[in-house]
Design a protein around this motif. Structure first.
Motif, PDB file in Angstrom:
ATOM      1  N   GLU A  24       2.629   1.353  10.002  1.00 18.80           N
ATOM      2  CA  GLU A  24       1.699   2.094   9.164  1.00 18.80           C
ATOM      3  C   GLU A  24       2.314   2.266   7.771  1.00 18.80           C
ATOM      4  OE1 GLU A  24      -1.355   3.073   9.849  1.00 18.80           O
ATOM      5  OE2 GLU A  24      -1.192   2.157  11.854  1.00 18.80           O
ATOM      6  N   PRO A  25       1.494   2.238   6.722  1.00 14.34           N
ATOM      7  CA  PRO A  25       2.034   2.426   5.372  1.00 14.34           C
ATOM      8  C   PRO A  25       2.889   3.679   5.230  1.00 14.34           C
ATOM      9  CG  PRO A  25      -0.228   1.651   5.238  1.00 14.34           C
ATOM     10  CD  PRO A  25       0.047   1.922   6.693  1.00 14.34           C
ATOM     11  N   ALA A  26       2.467   4.780   5.866  1.00 11.85           N
ATOM     12  CA  ALA A  26       3.234   6.020   5.739  1.00 11.85           C
ATOM     13  C   ALA A  26       4.642   5.872   6.296  1.00 11.85           C
ATOM     14  CB  ALA A  26       2.495   7.158   6.451  1.00 11.85           C
ATOM     15  N   ASP A  27       4.799   5.095   7.378  1.00 10.19           N
ATOM     16  CA  ASP A  27       6.124   4.892   7.962  1.00 10.19           C
ATOM     17  C   ASP A  27       7.002   4.045   7.050  1.00 10.19           C
ATOM     18  OD1 ASP A  27       5.466   6.381  10.239  1.00 10.19           O
ATOM     19  OD2 ASP A  27       4.580   4.630  11.222  1.00 10.19           O
ATOM     20  N   VAL A  28       6.403   3.058   6.417  1.00 12.19           N
ATOM     21  CA  VAL A  28       7.165   2.248   5.461  1.00 12.19           C
ATOM     22  C   VAL A  28       7.610   3.109   4.289  1.00 12.19           C
ATOM     23  CG1 VAL A  28       7.119   0.257   3.913  1.00 12.19           C
ATOM     24  CG2 VAL A  28       5.926   0.141   6.112  1.00 12.19           C
ATOM     25  N   ALA A  29       6.705   3.914   3.780  1.00  7.69           N
ATOM     26  CA  ALA A  29       7.021   4.768   2.632  1.00  7.69           C
ATOM     27  C   ALA A  29       8.175   5.709   2.951  1.00  7.69           C
ATOM     28  CB  ALA A  29       5.784   5.563   2.205  1.00  7.69           C
ATOM     29  N   ARG A  30       8.108   6.361   4.122  1.00  5.75           N
ATOM     30  CA  ARG A  30       9.177   7.298   4.500  1.00  5.75           C
ATOM     31  C   ARG A  30      10.517   6.575   4.613  1.00  5.75           C
ATOM     32  NH1 ARG A  30       5.097   9.865   7.648  1.00  5.75           N
ATOM     33  NH2 ARG A  30       5.524   8.458   9.398  1.00  5.75           N
ATOM     34  N   ALA A  31      10.506   5.376   5.213  1.00  4.97           N
ATOM     35  CA  ALA A  31      11.754   4.646   5.405  1.00  4.97           C
ATOM     36  C   ALA A  31      12.341   4.185   4.075  1.00  4.97           C
ATOM     37  CB  ALA A  31      11.508   3.448   6.322  1.00  4.97           C
ATOM     38  N   VAL A  32      11.502   3.668   3.186  1.00  8.87           N
ATOM     39  CA  VAL A  32      12.001   3.234   1.876  1.00  8.87           C
ATOM     40  C   VAL A  32      12.534   4.428   1.092  1.00  8.87           C
ATOM     41  CG1 VAL A  32      11.331   2.259  -0.359  1.00  8.87           C
ATOM     42  CG2 VAL A  32      10.549   1.169   1.755  1.00  8.87           C
ATOM     43  N   ASP A  33      11.818   5.542   1.130  1.00  7.52           N
ATOM     44  CA  ASP A  33      12.298   6.738   0.440  1.00  7.52           C
ATOM     45  C   ASP A  33      13.669   7.159   0.964  1.00  7.52           C
ATOM     46  OD1 ASP A  33       9.995   6.860  -1.073  1.00  7.52           O
ATOM     47  OD2 ASP A  33       9.047   8.444   0.121  1.00  7.52           O
ATOM     48  N   GLU A  34      13.834   7.110   2.283  1.00 13.30           N
ATOM     49  CA  GLU A  34      15.115   7.529   2.876  1.00 13.30           C
ATOM     50  C   GLU A  34      16.235   6.586   2.479  1.00 13.30           C
ATOM     51  OE1 GLU A  34      17.162   8.398   7.271  1.00 13.30           O
ATOM     52  OE2 GLU A  34      14.973   8.125   7.103  1.00 13.30           O
ATOM     53  N   PRO A  91      -1.786  -3.117  -6.641  1.00 19.10           N
ATOM     54  CA  PRO A  91      -1.379  -1.949  -7.426  1.00 19.10           C
ATOM     55  C   PRO A  91      -0.615  -2.374  -8.675  1.00 19.10           C
ATOM     56  CG  PRO A  91      -0.936  -1.609  -5.094  1.00 19.10           C
ATOM     57  CD  PRO A  91      -1.324  -3.040  -5.245  1.00 19.10           C
ATOM     58  N   GLY A  92      -0.599  -1.523  -9.679  1.00 23.43           N
ATOM     59  CA  GLY A  92       0.005  -1.874 -10.959  1.00 23.43           C
ATOM     60  C   GLY A  92       1.496  -2.114 -10.906  1.00 23.43           C
ATOM     61  N   ASN A  93       2.177  -1.579  -9.886  1.00 22.57           N
ATOM     62  CA  ASN A  93       3.635  -1.756  -9.802  1.00 22.57           C
ATOM     63  C   ASN A  93       4.042  -2.909  -8.897  1.00 22.57           C
ATOM     64  OD1 ASN A  93       2.901  -0.576  -7.361  1.00 22.57           O
ATOM     65  ND2 ASN A  93       4.763   0.684  -7.220  1.00 22.57           N
ATOM     66  N   VAL A  94       3.090  -3.756  -8.541  1.00 21.86           N
ATOM     67  CA  VAL A  94       3.361  -4.854  -7.605  1.00 21.86           C
ATOM     68  C   VAL A  94       3.288  -6.188  -8.335  1.00 21.86           C
ATOM     69  CG1 VAL A  94       2.540  -6.074  -5.547  1.00 21.86           C
ATOM     70  CG2 VAL A  94       2.518  -3.571  -5.622  1.00 21.86           C
ATOM     71  N   ARG A  95       4.263  -7.074  -8.042  1.00 22.15           N
ATOM     72  CA  ARG A  95       4.259  -8.438  -8.546  1.00 22.15           C
ATOM     73  C   ARG A  95       4.314  -9.356  -7.330  1.00 22.15           C
ATOM     74  NH1 ARG A  95       3.206  -5.283 -11.660  1.00 22.15           N
ATOM     75  NH2 ARG A  95       4.239  -4.700 -13.602  1.00 22.15           N
ATOM     76  N   THR A 122       0.827  -1.204   0.000  1.00 14.58           N
ATOM     77  CA  THR A 122       0.000   0.000   0.000  1.00 14.58           C
ATOM     78  C   THR A 122       0.864   1.258   0.000  1.00 14.58           C
ATOM     79  OG1 THR A 122      -1.769  -1.155   1.185  1.00 14.58           O
ATOM     80  CG2 THR A 122      -1.782   1.247   1.272  1.00 14.58           C
ATOM     81  N   ALA A 123       1.927   1.234   0.798  1.00 13.63           N
ATOM     82  CA  ALA A 123       2.791   2.406   0.932  1.00 13.63           C
ATOM     83  C   ALA A 123       3.483   2.761  -0.370  1.00 13.63           C
ATOM     84  CB  ALA A 123       3.840   2.134   2.010  1.00 13.63           C
ATOM     85  N   LEU A 124       3.825   1.760  -1.171  1.00 13.02           N
ATOM     86  CA  LEU A 124       4.650   1.985  -2.350  1.00 13.02           C
ATOM     87  C   LEU A 124       3.845   2.009  -3.649  1.00 13.02           C
ATOM     88  CD1 LEU A 124       7.552  -0.396  -1.265  1.00 13.02           C
ATOM     89  CD2 LEU A 124       7.492   2.099  -1.069  1.00 13.02           C
ATOM     90  N   ALA A 125       2.529   1.974  -3.518  1.00 11.97           N
ATOM     91  CA  ALA A 125       1.676   1.879  -4.703  1.00 11.97           C
ATOM     92  C   ALA A 125       1.857   3.046  -5.663  1.00 11.97           C
ATOM     93  CB  ALA A 125       0.212   1.764  -4.282  1.00 11.97           C
ATOM     94  N   ASP A 126       2.159   4.248  -5.153  1.00 14.36           N
ATOM     95  CA  ASP A 126       2.268   5.415  -6.027  1.00 14.36           C
ATOM     96  C   ASP A 126       3.718   5.803  -6.292  1.00 14.36           C
ATOM     97  OD1 ASP A 126       2.897   6.244  -3.498  1.00 14.36           O
ATOM     98  OD2 ASP A 126       1.698   8.085  -3.560  1.00 14.36           O
TER      99      ASP A 126
END
Length: 449
Positions: free
Chosen positions: A403-413, A332-336, A302-306
């Motif tokens: 939370e998805p937002a925490d995963v997103a922030r960590a992956v981005d970093e 999501p379209g970017n998920v396998r 969910t976090a990385l969908a966009d």
């Protein structure tokens, strides 16, 4: 001739052959390394018997290793510990759950483990017993009689080191070391408090060993796991384990075991997308704590969908893709999504691994220089996650259900800051300097010299 005296048996090259018993508690993360060691020793011409849980008989056969089942008193299915050990699910994750597991999962089976070893030794007089460090029937064997009257006992550290030290906080708190006297003062206070709380468990363990006619050495129980065996081999490198100025010389860090990659894997159609055109983020909950993909895989997807990344959801379940789709409604379209996928083939293409902190999986990522985002709450996973962040190879989200937002922030970093990959690559280079199979084989083969 004593029953453990070596017969003159040699390989064609003149290397003395050994009879070896390998053993592990019946959990995938413990059995896998011991079976890999067993298979390697068999390939070198040694005679090996693996003592383990009944459900791993097929895996032993596939590895070419003779299998002997543990007695039912020492066997369980690690995929459903809560069913095998009533009350476990009601114990909060963290130190309390660890204490429960130490008592019921790892201490209660010791008499049955020891009995199984003795029975096996009576008909298979091995020169060495190589055991997962949590298979503590091996400690009873080491304490049972003088070294010259029993096999060499070698224990393999398949989880973060539990040896209590003035330089570290107690195992289970997932606290990284603090430098200087302030850190040592913190550790002394925490260790004293932990030992006070663990005193009933310590007494229980002493009673279990006393019932076998042996005496545990003084000091914390976790230290005996290291000091009692004749050799203790930890499956990591110094760069990924906290330094301990008071650690015994018996601890040898020998690197992580390489995975065996066969040619039987049929790669999925999406494999061609691993072409470097966009970053690849692999997400997994490993092979044990993956019953609820809503813990980490679903939040990460969910976090990385966009994001402009390719997400590989490696569920390690036959029904994983379907289960994940059911959780999310649609992918999501970017998920396998995948069930079982060989990490040694996948991770060389990865830019980040989002993991719940399995010790073996984390080391596989590091061998390929892949930085991590870790979110784990069960078993030893918080301790693994803490070491990932301490080593600089990634970020610890300090929860098992982020939370998805925490995963997103960590992956981005981790993607944006090259220092994480630099640290992961440095650990990969350190791991590459070690040859753990050779180290173990040389130890075994030295027994006859």
């Amino acid at each position: 001739m004593h029953r453990h005296e070596r017969h003159a048996r040699h390989a064609p090259g003149g290397i003395p052959l050994s009879r070896i018993i390998t053993a592990a508690v019946p959990a995938h993360g413990h059995v896998g390394p011991l079976l890999a060691i067993s298979a390697d020793l068999v390939a070198r011409g040694h005679e090996v018997v693996f003592l383990g849980g009944a459900r791993f008989a097929g895996a032993a056969e596939k590895a070419g290793v003779r299998f002997v089942a543990l007695p039912v008193e020492a066997d369980f299915d690690d995929r459903d510990l809560d069913a095998r050990f009533p009350g476990r699910s009601e114990v909060p994750a963290g130190p309390e759950r660890i204490a429960f597991d130490v008592k019921h999962v790892f201490t209660e089976p010791i008499p049955a483990q020891y009995g199984a070893l003795e029975k096996l030794l009576a008909e298979f007089p091995a020169e060495a017993v190589i055991a997962d460090a949590f298979f503590q029937g091996a400690l009873a064997l080491a304490l049972s009689r003088p070294r010259e009257e029993r096999p060499v006992v070698v224990c393999i550290g398949v989880a973060p080191l539990v040896f209590q030290s003035v330089d570290t906080a107690p195992f289970g708190l997932a606290l990284a070391p603090l430098p200087g006297e302030a850190g040592r003062a913190r550790n002394r206070a925490l260790n004293e408090e932990m030992n006070r709380r663990a005193e009933p468990l310590q007494r229980y363990a002493e009673e279990v060993f006393a019932g076998l006619g042996v005496k545990l050495p003084e000091g914390p129980r976790g230290n005996a796991m290291v000091t009692v065996p004749d050799e203790f081999l930890q499956l990591t490198v110094p760069g990924f384990e906290y330094p301990r100025s008071d650690a015994p010389a018996a601890i040898r860090m020998i690197g992580a075991l390489p995975s065996v990659v066969g040619n039987e894997h049929l790669l999925p159609a999406w494999w061609r997308e691993l072409d470097g055109s966009r970053p690849v983020v692999v997400v997994t909950q490993g092979t044990l704590a993956n019953a609820d993909l809503g813990d980490l895989v679903a939040p990460a997807v969910t976090a990385l969908a966009d994001r402009d990344v390719l997400v590989i959801a490696a569920t390690a379940r036959k029904d994983g893709p379907e289960a994940l789709t059911a959780l999310l409604g649609e992918l999501p379209g970017n998920v396998r999504a995948a069930g079982y996928v060989p990490f040694d083939l996948l991770l060389p293409h990865a830019d980040v691994l989002v993991s719940n902190g399995g010790y073996g999986g984390v080391h596989t990522a590091l061998r390929y220089g892949v930085p991590l985002v870790v979110a784990g709450a069960s078993e030893d996973k918080p301790e693994v996650a803490a070491r990932v962040q301490w080593s600089g190879a990634g970020l610890d989200l300090r929860t098992g259900r982020p939370e998805p937002a925490d995963v997103a922030r960590a992956v981005d970093e981790v993607l944006a800051d090259g220092r994480f990959r630099e640290c992961a690559r440095a650990l990969g280079a350190e791991l590459a300097e070690h040859r753990p199979f050779d180290t173990i084989a040389e130890l075994v083969e030295s027994l006859g010299r």
